[in-house]
Design an enzyme around this catalytic site. Sequence first.
Site, PDB file in Angstrom:
ATOM      1  N   ASP A   1      -5.151   0.757 -27.387  1.00 49.05           N
ATOM      2  CA  ASP A   1      -5.434   1.198 -26.022  1.00 49.05           C
ATOM      3  C   ASP A   1      -4.421   2.243 -25.573  1.00 49.05           C
ATOM      4  OD1 ASP A   1      -7.472  -0.524 -25.883  1.00 49.05           O
ATOM      5  OD2 ASP A   1      -6.585  -1.838 -24.370  1.00 49.05           O
TER       6      ASP A   1
ATOM      7  N   ARG B   1      -1.403  -8.689 -21.146  1.00 49.62           N
ATOM      8  CA  ARG B   1      -2.148  -8.354 -22.356  1.00 49.62           C
ATOM      9  C   ARG B   1      -1.384  -7.418 -23.279  1.00 49.62           C
ATOM     10  NH1 ARG B   1      -4.399  -3.689 -22.405  1.00 49.62           N
ATOM     11  NH2 ARG B   1      -6.051  -4.194 -23.858  1.00 49.62           N
TER      12      ARG B   1
ATOM     13  N   GLU C   1       0.387  -7.324   8.599  1.00 45.72           N
ATOM     14  CA  GLU C   1       0.632  -5.874   8.513  1.00 45.72           C
ATOM     15  C   GLU C   1       1.730  -5.520   7.510  1.00 45.72           C
ATOM     16  OE1 GLU C   1      -1.236  -3.319   9.878  1.00 45.72           O
ATOM     17  OE2 GLU C   1      -2.475  -5.088  10.168  1.00 45.72           O
TER      18      GLU C   1
ATOM     19  N   PRO D   1       0.822  -1.219   0.000  1.00 43.13           N
ATOM     20  CA  PRO D   1       0.000   0.000   0.000  1.00 43.13           C
ATOM     21  C   PRO D   1       0.857   1.272   0.000  1.00 43.13           C
ATOM     22  CG  PRO D   1      -0.534  -1.400   1.909  1.00 43.13           C
ATOM     23  CD  PRO D   1       0.605  -2.031   1.198  1.00 43.13           C
TER      24      PRO D   1
HETATM   25  C1  9D3 Z   1      -2.375  -0.386  10.139  1.00 40.10           C
HETATM   26  C2  9D3 Z   1      -2.525  -0.163   8.687  1.00 40.10           C
HETATM   27  N1  9D3 Z   1      -2.573  -1.446   7.992  1.00 40.10           N
HETATM   28  C3  9D3 Z   1      -3.932  -1.900   7.786  1.00 40.10           C
HETATM   29  C4  9D3 Z   1      -4.946  -0.877   7.450  1.00 40.10           C
HETATM   30  C5  9D3 Z   1      -1.782  -1.297   6.766  1.00 40.10           C
HETATM   31  C6  9D3 Z   1      -1.949  -2.376   5.776  1.00 40.10           C
HETATM   32  C7  9D3 Z   1      -1.125  -3.483   5.762  1.00 40.10           C
HETATM   33  C8  9D3 Z   1      -1.258  -4.465   4.802  1.00 40.10           C
HETATM   34  C9  9D3 Z   1      -2.907  -2.260   4.782  1.00 40.10           C
HETATM   35  C10 9D3 Z   1      -3.048  -3.248   3.820  1.00 40.10           C
HETATM   36  C11 9D3 Z   1      -2.232  -4.341   3.836  1.00 40.10           C
HETATM   37  C12 9D3 Z   1      -2.365  -5.379   2.772  1.00 40.10           C
HETATM   38  N2  9D3 Z   1      -2.337  -4.757   1.444  1.00 40.10           N
HETATM   39  C13 9D3 Z   1      -1.444  -5.050   0.508  1.00 40.10           C
HETATM   40  O1  9D3 Z   1      -0.606  -5.885   0.722  1.00 40.10           O
HETATM   41  C14 9D3 Z   1      -1.471  -4.316  -0.746  1.00 40.10           C
HETATM   42  C15 9D3 Z   1      -2.340  -3.281  -1.230  1.00 40.10           C
HETATM   43  C16 9D3 Z   1      -3.459  -2.617  -0.658  1.00 40.10           C
HETATM   44  O2  9D3 Z   1      -3.919  -2.885   0.465  1.00 40.10           O
HETATM   45  N3  9D3 Z   1      -4.078  -1.651  -1.402  1.00 40.10           N
HETATM   46  C17 9D3 Z   1      -3.664  -1.303  -2.641  1.00 40.10           C
HETATM   47  N4  9D3 Z   1      -2.619  -1.873  -3.213  1.00 40.10           N
HETATM   48  C18 9D3 Z   1      -1.965  -2.864  -2.508  1.00 40.10           C
HETATM   49  S1  9D3 Z   1      -0.627  -3.685  -3.051  1.00 40.10           S
HETATM   50  C19 9D3 Z   1      -0.504  -4.599  -1.695  1.00 40.10           C
END
Ligand code: 9D3
Length: 262
Positions: A168, A153, A115, A88
């Site tokens: 595209d 793709r 996490e 994220p």
């Molecule tokens: C305490 C904050 N955590 C939870 C809200 C942070 C958190 C850790 C792990 C939030 C999401 C995740 C798991 N997400 C991914 O591994 C992830 C992800 C995403 O959640 N949103 C957009 N792209 C991606 S790429 C990997």
Amino acid sequence: MQYVVLTLFPELIQAFWDNGILRRAIAGGAIAAEAIAVRDYAEGRHRVTDDRPYGGGCGMVMKPEPLAKALRVARRKAPEAITVLLSPQGPAFDQAMAEQLARRPGLILVCGRYEGIDERISDQFIEMELSIGDFVLTGGEVAAMAVMDAVTRLLPGVLGNEDSAEQDSFRHQRLDHAHYTRPPLFEGQAVPEVLLSGHHDRIARWRQSDALWRTLVKRPDLLYQGPLSDEEMALLGAWYREIERIIRAQGGGGPDSPPGGG
Ligand code: 9D3
């Protein structure tokens, strides 16, 4: 293109590879794909892959040792690949990034759960992070699948129609026009007449106009990102004059006049 995915849920990734375009791309040799189950590299009878965070707090962290072992195996299998963490915290994946990744020989995609992963794995192995947008997933697997879908793709020979991926990329700052198929009348709703006319140049113009209109209404931000073509300027100008006529026909003085005509 060689994909190696590190995950605690290899069956999830395998199911994605076993269907649709991805399955065809593997069968046709455009991609090779392998999932590495991180749990296979964890120690002990319970093969534990997570542990409590140093410093306290809620949630668990992926242990570094199984990930390091799995990553060394992945790098041996795909020595030319770039190592990407789905996270994220990464920059948002977009079509331009898909085009760049499609030019590389391989991708090692690391999917976190819990996490996140121990920071020392990021420091030692991760070359790039990618997010797929500002929403919270439960792990990186769905993001890895999105990246592989968008990249695959674009690879030569994957879409039967060689130039549909390229089309595209020329149009990716415009929304697509509406699509219709048979029957010509469905539950009282007709297909736009021009599409049944057989006039290919009128159809092309209608589609360009519809695409631009939909972009203006649904994603006006896209029209600020790049230059408008001469044809698009002409279409926008025609709509602008039409809107002015409608406002004047209401007895209004134009966009700045007070509501209700003053
Ligand atoms: C305490 C904050 N955590 C939870 C809200 C942070 C958190 C850790 C792990 C939030 C999401 C995740 C798991 N997400 C991914 O591994 C992830 C992800 C995403 O959640 N949103 C957009 N792209 C991606 S790429 C990997």
